[in-house]
Design an enzyme around this catalytic site. Structure first.
Site, mmCIF file in Angstrom:
data_model
loop_
_atom_site.group_PDB
_atom_site.id
_atom_site.type_symbol
_atom_site.label_atom_id
_atom_site.label_comp_id
_atom_site.label_asym_id
_atom_site.label_seq_id
_atom_site.Cartn_x
_atom_site.Cartn_y
_atom_site.Cartn_z
ATOM 1 N N ASN A 256 0.875 -1.170 0.000
ATOM 2 C CA ASN A 256 0.000 0.000 0.000
ATOM 3 C C ASN A 256 0.912 1.221 0.000
ATOM 4 O O ASN A 256 1.589 1.504 0.994
ATOM 5 C CB ASN A 256 -0.896 -0.007 1.244
ATOM 6 N N GLU B 89 -3.987 1.882 -2.805
ATOM 7 C CA GLU B 89 -4.131 3.314 -2.508
ATOM 8 C C GLU B 89 -3.318 4.166 -3.480
ATOM 9 O O GLU B 89 -2.501 4.982 -3.085
ATOM 10 C CB GLU B 89 -3.750 3.629 -1.054
ATOM 11 N N ASP C 287 -3.802 -4.861 0.990
ATOM 12 C CA ASP C 287 -4.047 -4.281 2.305
ATOM 13 C C ASP C 287 -5.434 -4.747 2.731
ATOM 14 O O ASP C 287 -6.432 -4.245 2.249
ATOM 15 C CB ASP C 287 -3.968 -2.755 2.212
ATOM 16 N N ASN D 97 -6.690 -4.574 5.797
ATOM 17 C CA ASN D 97 -7.228 -3.811 6.923
ATOM 18 C C ASN D 97 -7.801 -4.721 8.008
ATOM 19 O O ASN D 97 -8.753 -4.367 8.702
ATOM 20 C CB ASN D 97 -8.268 -2.800 6.450
ATOM 21 N N ASP E 190 -1.320 -6.264 6.006
ATOM 22 C CA ASP E 190 -1.018 -6.498 4.588
ATOM 23 C C ASP E 190 -0.633 -7.971 4.431
ATOM 24 O O ASP E 190 0.280 -8.454 5.103
ATOM 25 C CB ASP E 190 0.122 -5.594 4.133
ATOM 26 N N ASP F 149 2.813 4.734 4.953
ATOM 27 C CA ASP F 149 2.699 4.203 6.309
ATOM 28 C C ASP F 149 2.692 2.674 6.325
ATOM 29 O O ASP F 149 2.693 2.066 7.399
ATOM 30 C CB ASP F 149 1.469 4.757 7.037
ATOM 31 N N HIS F 150 2.716 2.047 5.148
ATOM 32 C CA HIS F 150 2.802 0.589 5.019
ATOM 33 C C HIS F 150 4.174 0.192 4.478
ATOM 34 O O HIS F 150 4.825 0.974 3.779
ATOM 35 C CB HIS F 150 1.755 0.058 4.032
#
Length: 253
Positions: free
Chosen positions: A7, A34, A145, A147, A214, A243-244
């Site tokens: 991501n 994303e 991802d 989530n 992930d 941030d991933h």
């Protein structure tokens, strides 16, 4: 064969990181989530110059997914068939005989919210579609991802928010495994507190305050071919990172 998921939290911002990572790691396929860009803005020329084909399903400002591959992708499909959804969260393609499905699963915002109900509906639709995909494609990888942190060990012990770790979300993840899919990360011994996402706030990466959300799941026919699966934390330490971090699976194919 090396397959990865990442991501990137805006491909426009993170394109230099992606190009550098491709050059250093040479994956056969990379699932991106994303993108946060429309298809007309997708940096196809730059990725082709790096030696990669690309198929993508973009959306302005939000969401968006892509599969980059060294071999030309075939049988490309966008979105979950039969599921009405304006959000661009799924793309699938066949790469070197492996069905690769890239997903950006809904966040859900908060347990009990409308967005959480949408997340569960989306997961149900995905699972039903995957059941048919697995009938048609013996060798299949689902990356993205999700989530969802599927077990307590996939979330920092001090994580207090219900989202990503709630029982309904974990049950939906278990339903994917119930199809026969295998969480490749857990096929191998891993360091304690292994995560793939860390908030930008409160020095979360420095403190390793994260979640493993992930994932790379494979069909039964690929399980014996799995040789390693690991999180590559290197890009998360760069300036202006996602941030991933990427998760990388190696298959003996």
């Amino acid at each position: 064969m090396k397959i990865a998921t990442w991501n990137v939290n805006s491909l426009k911002v993170r394109l230099p990181h992606v190009l550098d990572w491709l050059a250093a790691n040479q994956p056969d396929a990379l699932c991106l989530q994303e993108l946060k860009m429309e298809d007309k803005a997708f940096p196809l020329a730059e990725l082709q110059a790096a030696g990669y084909h690309a198929v993508y399903n973009g959306q302005k400002t939000y969401n968006g997914v892509a599969i980059l591959s060294r071999a030309a992708p075939t049988e490309v499909l966008r979105d979950i068939p039969g599921f009405s959804d304006e959000q661009k969260r799924i793309i699938a393609a066949t790469v070197d005989g492996v069905r690769v499905i890239c997903g950006y699963f809904p966040n859900g915002q908060a347990v009990g919210s409308e967005k959480f109900a949408y997340k569960l509906r989306w997961l149900t639709a995905l699972t039903e579609w995957l059941r048919e995909e697995m009938r048609q494609h013996e060798r299949l990888v689902l990356g993205g991802d999700f989530n969802v942190a599927p077990e307590d060990r996939d979330a920092h012990p001090d994580w207090k928010d219900e989202i990503h770790v709630s029982e309904p979300e974990r049950a939906a993840f278990a339903a994917l495994l119930g199809l026969g899919l295998v969480d490749t990360f857990r096929l191998f011994e891993q360091p304690e507190r292994s995560y793939s996402w860390w908030d930008y706030r409160l020095f979360a990466f420095r403190r390793n305050f994260g979640l493993r959300i992930d994932h790379l799941l494979v069909s039964p026919a690929l399980t014996a071919a799995c040789r390693s699966c690991a999180v590559d934390k290197t890009p998360r330490s760069l300036e202006r990172p996602s941030d991933h971090a990427p998760v990388v699976l190696e298959l003996a194919l």
